[in-house]
Structures are given as structure tokens and as C-alpha cells.
Design a protein around this motif. Sequence first.
Motif, PDB file in Angstrom:
ATOM      1  N   VAL A  99       0.820  -1.201   0.000  1.00 16.52           N
ATOM      2  CA  VAL A  99       0.000   0.000   0.000  1.00 16.52           C
ATOM      3  C   VAL A  99       0.864   1.266   0.000  1.00 16.52           C
ATOM      4  N   SER A 100       1.943   1.210   0.753  1.00 20.82           N
ATOM      5  CA  SER A 100       2.791   2.393   0.913  1.00 20.82           C
ATOM      6  C   SER A 100       3.884   2.416  -0.147  1.00 20.82           C
TER       7      SER A 100
ATOM      8  N   GLN B  53       0.024   6.537  -0.065  1.00 21.27           N
ATOM      9  CA  GLN B  53      -0.711   5.404   0.489  1.00 21.27           C
ATOM     10  C   GLN B  53      -1.811   5.101  -0.521  1.00 21.27           C
ATOM     11  N   ASN B  54      -1.709   3.964  -1.170  1.00 24.78           N
ATOM     12  CA  ASN B  54      -2.517   3.677  -2.357  1.00 24.78           C
ATOM     13  C   ASN B  54      -2.290   4.811  -3.372  1.00 24.78           C
TER      14      ASN B  54
ATOM     15  N   ARG C   3       0.707   8.312  -8.646  1.00 20.66           N
ATOM     16  CA  ARG C   3       0.454   6.878  -8.489  1.00 20.66           C
ATOM     17  C   ARG C   3      -1.039   6.669  -8.733  1.00 20.66           C
ATOM     18  N   PRO C   4      -1.468   6.860  -9.968  1.00 23.25           N
ATOM     19  CA  PRO C   4      -2.901   7.005 -10.267  1.00 23.25           C
ATOM     20  C   PRO C   4      -3.771   5.810  -9.914  1.00 23.25           C
TER      21      PRO C   4
ATOM     22  N   SER D 282       8.699   0.281  -1.166  1.00 22.42           N
ATOM     23  CA  SER D 282       7.295  -0.004  -0.894  1.00 22.42           C
ATOM     24  C   SER D 282       7.167  -0.846   0.358  1.00 22.42           C
ATOM     25  N   SER D 283       6.000  -0.777   0.969  1.00 20.77           N
ATOM     26  CA  SER D 283       5.757  -1.569   2.176  1.00 20.77           C
ATOM     27  C   SER D 283       4.265  -1.759   2.368  1.00 20.77           C
TER      28      SER D 283
END
Lengths: 113, 114
Positions: B30-31, B50-51, B69-70, B94-95
Motif C-alpha cells: 500500500v505504501s 498510500q494507495n 500513483r494514479p 514499498s511496504s
Amino acid sequence: AQSVSQHNHHVILSEAASLELGCNYSYGGTVNLFWYVQYPGQHLQLLLKYFSGDPLVKGIKGFEAEFIKSKFSFNLRKPSVQWSDTAEYFCAVRRIINNDMRFGAGTRLTVKP
Amino acid sequence: GAGVSQSPRYKVAKRGQDVALRCDPISGHVSLFWYQQALGQGPEFLTYFQNEAQLDKSGLPSDRFFAERPEGSVSTLKIQRTQQEDSAVYLCASSLVGGGTEAFFGQGTRLTVV
């Protein structure tokens, strides 16, 4: 300003010497703490992490770190370094309240064979 | 994919040129973070998603830097009218979200502005 501080810019040791790299942060609130390592030509890899519980955490390759909440510190240690530990070491702090993660400037470790 | 993938690995741009750097995070993460790492320095925070939501862009050095980050997966960092001081390695990580999660890094994109 809130930050992550690594005290040593470059450390040079002989093999079998003991290592301690300092890391202090100035954020309040709950944090997760990390040490990442970057070997020459490679990407950042996680060495160890602290989330909760026992403040002494053990990571890969014989590394360990101790979280001292009262001192806002998370120092990295290794009893006996090897030539293959030559790398750049980065401390990172992740604030739970907003999930962002900030890094220290890094410490370059050179281990002489 | 198995890890975070960044492309291109190397980019040489003429001063004033626009560049776009791509990051494919680990599936389900998500991150997503972007960092700038100058030679001999630690990763400097640029922005965090985040998303698809860009929750923090306080580290972007100027309005020439833009990240998106569309669809909440792939992210692009765009630098307009590149300057020599933009030369650095741009790292993506990312995480999963929340406490107790670690970030995984890509190999980075080395940008050289000539």
C-alpha cells in the motif's frame, strides 16, 4: 527540526574489531526503527528492525541494536567485524502516526583485512 | 513481481530536459516512498503515497518535481527542466501499511544531468 542523526561519517576498523555505530532521532511518539545496509553496487537491504518488545534486537550477519527510548537512540553493534561488512549503514525511523520514514546520512564502514 | 523494480536503471539527461522515472512496487504494498540519494549521502525523503493518495510531498525540492500513483500501484516521478543539481540516485521503496512493517527498496535510477 526533526531528524535522524548518525554520529560517524566514516569508520575504519581492522577485522575482528568490535563495532558500534550511533543513531539518534528527534521524533516524538511511537516509532519503528531500522538499520539498512548498502553493499557496494547493491540496493538497500534491511539489517534489523525494532517494532516493540525487547529493546535488544538481533539481525542478520551477527548484527544487533539496542533501542534506548529515554535517549532516543538505536545504536548498531557487532562484536567482531569481517572484511565483508565493508558497506554503508543507514539508520531509519518510521513514525507510526503518519507512516513516513526518514533516514540518517549514513556511516561508511571500511574493514581492513 | 518479487521485488521493487525501477526503470530506467540509468538516465542521462541534458539540462532542461524532462525525465520520468518509474517504480513498480511489490504487489499488494500500500505504501510507496520516493527518496533522492546524492553521492555519499543518505536517502532524502521526497514523497509518500498510500494507495493512490499522495499523503506527504514535503520533501519535493521544487515545483519541477512531480510524483503520481494514479491506480495505487505503479508510480512515476517526473522532473521537469532538469538541472545539474538534480543528478542523484532516485530510490523507490514499498511496504505494507502500519506499524511493524519494513520497506523494501528497488535498485534505484541513477540520473545524470549534463
